[in-house]
Enzyme design. Structure first.
Site, PDB file in Angstrom:
ATOM      1  N   ASP A 220       0.809  -1.229   0.000  1.00 29.51           N
ATOM      2  CA  ASP A 220       0.000   0.000   0.000  1.00 29.51           C
ATOM      3  C   ASP A 220       0.837   1.272   0.000  1.00 29.51           C
ATOM      4  O   ASP A 220       0.309   2.367   0.204  1.00 29.51           O
ATOM      5  CB  ASP A 220      -0.950   0.008   1.199  1.00 29.51           C
ATOM      6  CG  ASP A 220      -0.231  -0.131   2.532  1.00 29.51           C
ATOM      7  OD1 ASP A 220       1.019  -0.155   2.550  1.00 29.51           O
ATOM      8  OD2 ASP A 220      -0.919  -0.245   3.564  1.00 29.51           O
ATOM      9  N   GLU A 283       7.567  -6.338  14.242  1.00 27.07           N
ATOM     10  CA  GLU A 283       8.634  -6.963  13.453  1.00 27.07           C
ATOM     11  C   GLU A 283       9.651  -5.949  12.922  1.00 27.07           C
ATOM     12  O   GLU A 283      10.848  -6.249  12.813  1.00 27.07           O
ATOM     13  CB  GLU A 283       8.053  -7.782  12.299  1.00 27.07           C
ATOM     14  CG  GLU A 283       7.460  -6.996  11.136  1.00 27.07           C
ATOM     15  CD  GLU A 283       6.033  -6.539  11.388  1.00 27.07           C
ATOM     16  OE1 GLU A 283       5.455  -5.909  10.479  1.00 27.07           O
ATOM     17  OE2 GLU A 283       5.502  -6.806  12.481  1.00 27.07           O
ATOM     18  N   HIS A 313      -6.917   2.249   3.835  1.00 24.70           N
ATOM     19  CA  HIS A 313      -7.676   1.000   3.921  1.00 24.70           C
ATOM     20  C   HIS A 313      -7.880   0.643   5.383  1.00 24.70           C
ATOM     21  O   HIS A 313      -7.201   1.154   6.278  1.00 24.70           O
ATOM     22  CB  HIS A 313      -6.927  -0.132   3.213  1.00 24.70           C
ATOM     23  CG  HIS A 313      -5.584  -0.445   3.833  1.00 24.70           C
ATOM     24  ND1 HIS A 313      -5.408  -1.427   4.775  1.00 24.70           N
ATOM     25  CD2 HIS A 313      -4.363   0.122   3.649  1.00 24.70           C
ATOM     26  CE1 HIS A 313      -4.148  -1.471   5.133  1.00 24.70           C
ATOM     27  NE2 HIS A 313      -3.484  -0.547   4.469  1.00 24.70           N
ATOM     28  N   ARG A 315      -7.806  -2.068   8.588  1.00 26.25           N
ATOM     29  CA  ARG A 315      -6.898  -3.130   9.005  1.00 26.25           C
ATOM     30  C   ARG A 315      -7.376  -4.470   8.461  1.00 26.25           C
ATOM     31  O   ARG A 315      -8.560  -4.787   8.497  1.00 26.25           O
ATOM     32  CB  ARG A 315      -6.820  -3.163  10.528  1.00 26.25           C
ATOM     33  CG  ARG A 315      -5.887  -4.222  11.121  1.00 26.25           C
ATOM     34  CD  ARG A 315      -4.412  -3.935  10.853  1.00 26.25           C
ATOM     35  NE  ARG A 315      -4.032  -2.593  11.289  1.00 26.25           N
ATOM     36  CZ  ARG A 315      -3.794  -2.254  12.558  1.00 26.25           C
ATOM     37  NH1 ARG A 315      -3.943  -3.128  13.530  1.00 26.25           N
ATOM     38  NH2 ARG A 315      -3.432  -1.031  12.862  1.00 26.25           N
TER      39      ARG A 315
END
Length: 369
Positions: A220, A283, A313, A315
């Site tokens: 995205d 991460e 957008h 989740r």
């Protein structure tokens, strides 16, 4: 007198017969010569490997996600002729030199809008002629400085992927990269694991080509300046430093998410990403710690060059924030030698080499959400 005439008549007859026989021998020789020439010419046509007159007709298929396009192409036995969808350099007779740095055809700031009305088939038709199968590209008139694998962790984001492909492929071509696009699709509905998918993409891309640089990108994020080169640097690179979602400001110096790049040796120094971050978050902070702990720093473009636009957008389902991930970040340095590329386990379910990318579906043993 009658005797004389008879003698002359006999002699004339014999002479005529002799001339006729001689002409027949010449005619037979010419016919044999013509037949021999025709046979030789036919042999050249049938068996010459360098002839451009001999064509073989084969079928090909270009698959892209759920779409498959098929047709027929003519191939010749001459190795200099382009076959299938392979893009060949404009001239095979000249020796190519290295591409210039920076590339000469960059545009600088880019206009990006997410109201793209093109279908995937239209995007393929517009972009794919310059690409090789599987979303591969090489500059036609120079040798790229780096061989770059672009790895996108993915699940159920086909609309965003279409936008990414439409904007990124032309930019990457202008950057004169020898590159390939790998979409690593997580199979099933278990918890999403972005980092493990990126590790998987690293391993799978190396099975396809001898890449020396790896760019990891969210699907995205679209760059707003093509001077932000998708390549590797002396230190691991954080490319997406100024995203519109954060008002084009880097929220933290330790932020290392979005789009990043590593040389192969840099990535192996960190043992890749952790495989244990299920669900959203953590991460990238873990990778930041691994990078710094191994004595490397994080390089970045300036805030103007490193601008990005994010596709808005909700989740993703099964990618909810995981509160356990924050605690794991604190143990990044102690866990990195046992958790990463050397402990990666997955199963490849399918590999589809499409016109714009290679789509690899994998089972990463995700726990239920």
């Amino acid at each position: 007198m009658i005797l004389f005439c008879s003698i002359r008549s006999g002699w004339a007859t014999q002479h005529a017969i002799f001339r006729t026989a001689k002409m027949m021998r010449k005619l037979s020789f010419l016919v044999a010569l013509v037949l021999l020439s025709l046979v030789s010419f036919a042999g050249v046509l049938l068996y010459s490997k360098d002839s451009f007159l001999t064509y073989l007709t084969t079928t090909y298929a270009v698959a892209n996600g759920n779409y498959t396009f098929s047709g027929r192409v003519k191939e010749t036995e001459d190795p200099k002729v382009s076959q299938g969808t392979t893009h060949m350099p404009a001239s095979m007779n000249k020796t190519l030199g290295p591409c210039t740095d920076p590339p000469p055809n960059l545009l600088g700031p880019l206009q990006v809008e997410f109201n793209l009305s093109l279908t995937l088939e239209e995007v393929i038709k517009e972009i794919s002629p310059a690409l090789q199968e599987g979303g591969r590209y090489k500059p036609p008139d120079c040798i790229a400085i780096q061989k770059v694998a672009i790895i996108i962790p993915f699940r159920n984001r086909h609309v965003h992927l279409k936008q990414w492909l439409y904007y990124l492929h032309p930019m990457l071509m202008r950057q004169q990269l020898d590159y390939g696009v790998y979409v690593i699709n997580q199979d099933g509905d278990g918890l999403f694991n972005r980092a493990k998918l990126m590790n998987t993409g690293y391993v799978e891309a190396l099975k396809q080509y001898d890449y020396d640089c790896f760019v990891f990108s969210d699907v995205d994020l679209i760059p707003l300046d093509d001077r932000n080169i998708y390549k590797c640097f002396d230190n691991p690179r954080h490319l997406s430093v100024a995203i519109d979602k954060f008002n084009y400001v880097l929220p933290s110096e330790t932020l290392f998410g979005g789009v990043s790049s590593f040389f192969k040796n840099q990535f192996l120094k960190t043992n890749g990403f952790s495989n244990t971050y299920w669900g959203w978050g953590g991460e990238d902070d873990d990778m930041c710690k691994r990078t710094l702990f191994r004595g490397m720093s994080i390089s970045r473009p300036d805030a103007e060059t490193g601008r990005y636009k994010m596709i808005v957008h909700n989740r993703d389902l099964h990618n909810e924030a995981n509160p356990e991930n924050a605690e794991k970040v604190g143990h990044a340095e102690t866990n990195m030698d046992e958790d990463g590329i050397n402990s990666l386990k997955y199963t490849v379910k399918e590999i589809v080499k499409g016109a714009l990318y290679t789509f690899i579906t994998v089972d990463i043993q995700a726990p239920a959400s």
